[in-house]
Write a protein that holds these residues in place. Structure first.
Motif, PDB file in Angstrom:
ATOM      1  N   LYS A 218       0.886  -1.171   0.000  1.00  0.00           N
ATOM      2  CA  LYS A 218       0.000   0.000   0.000  1.00  0.00           C
ATOM      3  C   LYS A 218       0.918   1.213   0.000  1.00  0.00           C
ATOM      4  N   ALA A 219       1.152   1.770  -1.190  1.00  0.00           N
ATOM      5  CA  ALA A 219       2.260   2.697  -1.388  1.00  0.00           C
ATOM      6  C   ALA A 219       1.833   4.158  -1.291  1.00  0.00           C
ATOM      7  N   HIS A 220       2.285   4.818  -0.231  1.00  0.00           N
ATOM      8  CA  HIS A 220       2.113   6.262  -0.059  1.00  0.00           C
ATOM      9  C   HIS A 220       2.970   6.972  -1.102  1.00  0.00           C
ATOM     10  N   ALA A 221       2.318   7.683  -2.032  1.00  0.00           N
ATOM     11  CA  ALA A 221       3.050   8.375  -3.092  1.00  0.00           C
ATOM     12  C   ALA A 221       2.221   9.548  -3.586  1.00  0.00           C
ATOM     13  N   HIS A 222       2.724  10.747  -3.414  1.00  0.00           N
ATOM     14  CA  HIS A 222       2.039  11.957  -3.876  1.00  0.00           C
ATOM     15  C   HIS A 222       2.510  12.377  -5.264  1.00  0.00           C
ATOM     16  N   GLN A 223       3.819  12.452  -5.447  1.00  0.00           N
ATOM     17  CA  GLN A 223       4.369  12.921  -6.717  1.00  0.00           C
ATOM     18  C   GLN A 223       4.322  11.830  -7.771  1.00  0.00           C
ATOM     19  N   ALA A 224       4.282  12.270  -9.026  1.00  0.00           N
ATOM     20  CA  ALA A 224       4.230  11.325 -10.140  1.00  0.00           C
ATOM     21  C   ALA A 224       5.444  10.407 -10.149  1.00  0.00           C
ATOM     22  N   ASP A 225       6.636  10.972  -9.898  1.00  0.00           N
ATOM     23  CA  ASP A 225       7.832  10.134  -9.926  1.00  0.00           C
ATOM     24  C   ASP A 225       7.807   9.076  -8.832  1.00  0.00           C
ATOM     25  N   ASP A 226       7.241   9.412  -7.675  1.00  0.00           N
ATOM     26  CA  ASP A 226       7.134   8.424  -6.594  1.00  0.00           C
ATOM     27  C   ASP A 226       6.180   7.293  -6.966  1.00  0.00           C
ATOM     28  N   MET A 227       5.101   7.628  -7.649  1.00  0.00           N
ATOM     29  CA  MET A 227       4.178   6.570  -8.090  1.00  0.00           C
ATOM     30  C   MET A 227       4.871   5.611  -9.040  1.00  0.00           C
ATOM     31  N   PHE A 228       5.666   6.153  -9.941  1.00  0.00           N
ATOM     32  CA  PHE A 228       6.347   5.295 -10.910  1.00  0.00           C
ATOM     33  C   PHE A 228       7.468   4.491 -10.261  1.00  0.00           C
ATOM     34  N   THR A 229       8.094   5.031  -9.219  1.00  0.00           N
ATOM     35  CA  THR A 229       9.074   4.234  -8.472  1.00  0.00           C
ATOM     36  C   THR A 229       8.393   3.066  -7.785  1.00  0.00           C
ATOM     37  N   ALA A 230       7.230   3.315  -7.196  1.00  0.00           N
ATOM     38  CA  ALA A 230       6.471   2.227  -6.566  1.00  0.00           C
ATOM     39  C   ALA A 230       6.127   1.153  -7.592  1.00  0.00           C
ATOM     40  N   ILE A 231       5.677   1.563  -8.764  1.00  0.00           N
ATOM     41  CA  ILE A 231       5.330   0.617  -9.828  1.00  0.00           C
ATOM     42  C   ILE A 231       6.571  -0.148 -10.290  1.00  0.00           C
ATOM     43  N   ARG A 232       7.667   0.560 -10.459  1.00  0.00           N
ATOM     44  CA  ARG A 232       8.908  -0.073 -10.910  1.00  0.00           C
ATOM     45  C   ARG A 232       9.324  -1.186  -9.944  1.00  0.00           C
TER      46      ARG A 232
END
Length: 379
Positions: A218-232
């Motif tokens: 359950k990934a806390h991510a606000h910025q777009a780059d953080d979302m993509f790091t979680a996905i990666r």
């Protein structure tokens, strides 16, 4: 047995509401139909009112960060260990916290609650009903998801200890997933022979359900780059993932829709208190939904008081989100997001009798709630 008569039923399945009856028996929805005859049932006449599924919160800290306790008395963040997957929300939830009774009174009948975002790995969220004296009896799912966090919070909380960059945060999560994968492989190889098992490690053991695909990150991510790091990282290890907060989701909506991970948007009814919230917008849920994402709207309570979850959906409608999609974003979508849709999130036969009856629309805080049921029990 209770028979709700003459309601305008919004079941979160069909876009068009219909007038009808709902029969409740043994805590479950026994029937939904234009007209039901049940002479033995108690009658609740809902003429002129709307019936909705109980509202579902996909991401909050309700019961861990309690009403009037301040940060000193809160139990939602471990501040001494940036890697804390072994923690469980059920060990910190206060069933008598006022915010839980307020949630129930506002029709929020299921909540996914857990640790905050101070740590790279914070522990497991639990799915609960806001009704009861003992958390064990309130649980729908005791361990529903494993919290991980990206962005400013781990950096801020541990900047003088062990984490001052997004690269550090990602590397710490990767290291734990590598180790947990090896640990799980050793457990599998040992089979039923205790002498061959790896030495017990509580942190790695807590991550085994994630590695095995039994529990999402359950990934806390606000910025777009953080979302993509979680996905990666999720792709690297083949683990399940939900994206939480998604403040900049509207900037990359097409990419997120193509990835297919569930997204939870919020808290939006707040000041942009840090750099990574500067692109906050009420348009985000609608943009993500129209792009093809499964969207839940969240309060992150107590950041937004839990009772205002329906209001948040209303503000998304005001910003352009379709009304039926906004209803789904606080009912069936979050139920799926947290893995509880077999029991809650829609008015369908066999599901828990979590029902809200009110004058006015679900998002209208001026509307009057006349009935809330949780598991068939009147609140």
């Amino acid at each position: 047995m209770l028979l709700i008569k003459n309601a305008v039923i919004h079941n979160s399945v069909s876009p068009e509401p219909f007038r009808g009856d709902i029969l409740v028996s043994n805590g479950k929805i026994a029937s939904v139909a234009p007209s039901i005859d049940a002479p033995e049932a108690e009658i609740f006449d809902a003429a002129g009112q709307n019936a909705y599924p109980g509202f579902v919160e996909a991401h909050a800290h309700t019961g861990l960060h309690g009403y009037g306790v301040g940060y000193e008395g809160a139990d939602y963040n471990e501040m001494n260990d940036i890697i804390s997957p072994q923690l469980r929300a059920i060990d910190g939830i206060q069933p008598f916290d006022r915010t839980l009774s307020e949630a129930a009174g506002a029709g929020v009948t299921t909540l996914c609650v857990g640790p905050g975002s101070a740590n790279v790995l914070g522990g497991t969220f639990a799915v609960i009903k806001p009704l009861g004296k003992r958390v064990d009896d309130m649980c729908v799912i005791k361990e529903a998801a494993m919290k991980c966090a990206f962005g400013e919070n781990p950096k801020r909380c541990y900047k003088d200890k062990c984490d001052s960059s997004r690269m550090s945060t990602a590397s710490k999560l990767r290291e734990m997933l590598f180790r947990a994968r090896e640990y799980a492989e050793k457990l599998d190889a040992a089979g039923g022979d205790p002498s061959k098992r790896a030495a017990f490690d509580m942190k790695l053991n807590a991550l085994v359900p994630v590695i095995r695909g039994e529990m999402p990150l359950k990934a806390h991510a606000h910025q777009a780059d953080d979302m993509f790091t979680a996905i990666r990282i999720a792709k690297e290890f083949g683990v399940r993932l939900t994206l939480e907060h998604c403040t900049e989701g509207h900037l990359v909506a097409d990419e997120l829709a193509a990835e297919g991970y569930p997204v939870a948007v919020g808290p939006t009814l707040t000041h942009a208190s840090k750099f990574e919230l500067r692109n906050k917008s009420w348009e985000t849920p609608g943009i993500l939904q129209r792009a093809g994402c499964s969207v839940s709207i969240i309060t992150d309570a107590p950041v937004i008081p839990q009772k205002y979850l329906p209001l948040c959906a209303g503000l998304a409608i005001q910003a352009g989100m379709d009304e039926f999609e906004a209803l789904k974003a606080i009912t069936i979508n979050p139920a799926r997001h947290i893995g509880a849709d077999a029991r809650v999130g829609s008015l369908e036969v066999g599901k828990d009798a979590d029902i809200v009856v009110m004058s006015g629309d679900f998002w209208d805080i001026a509307g009057r709630i006349s009935l809330v049921l949780i598991g068939g029990k009147r609140i």
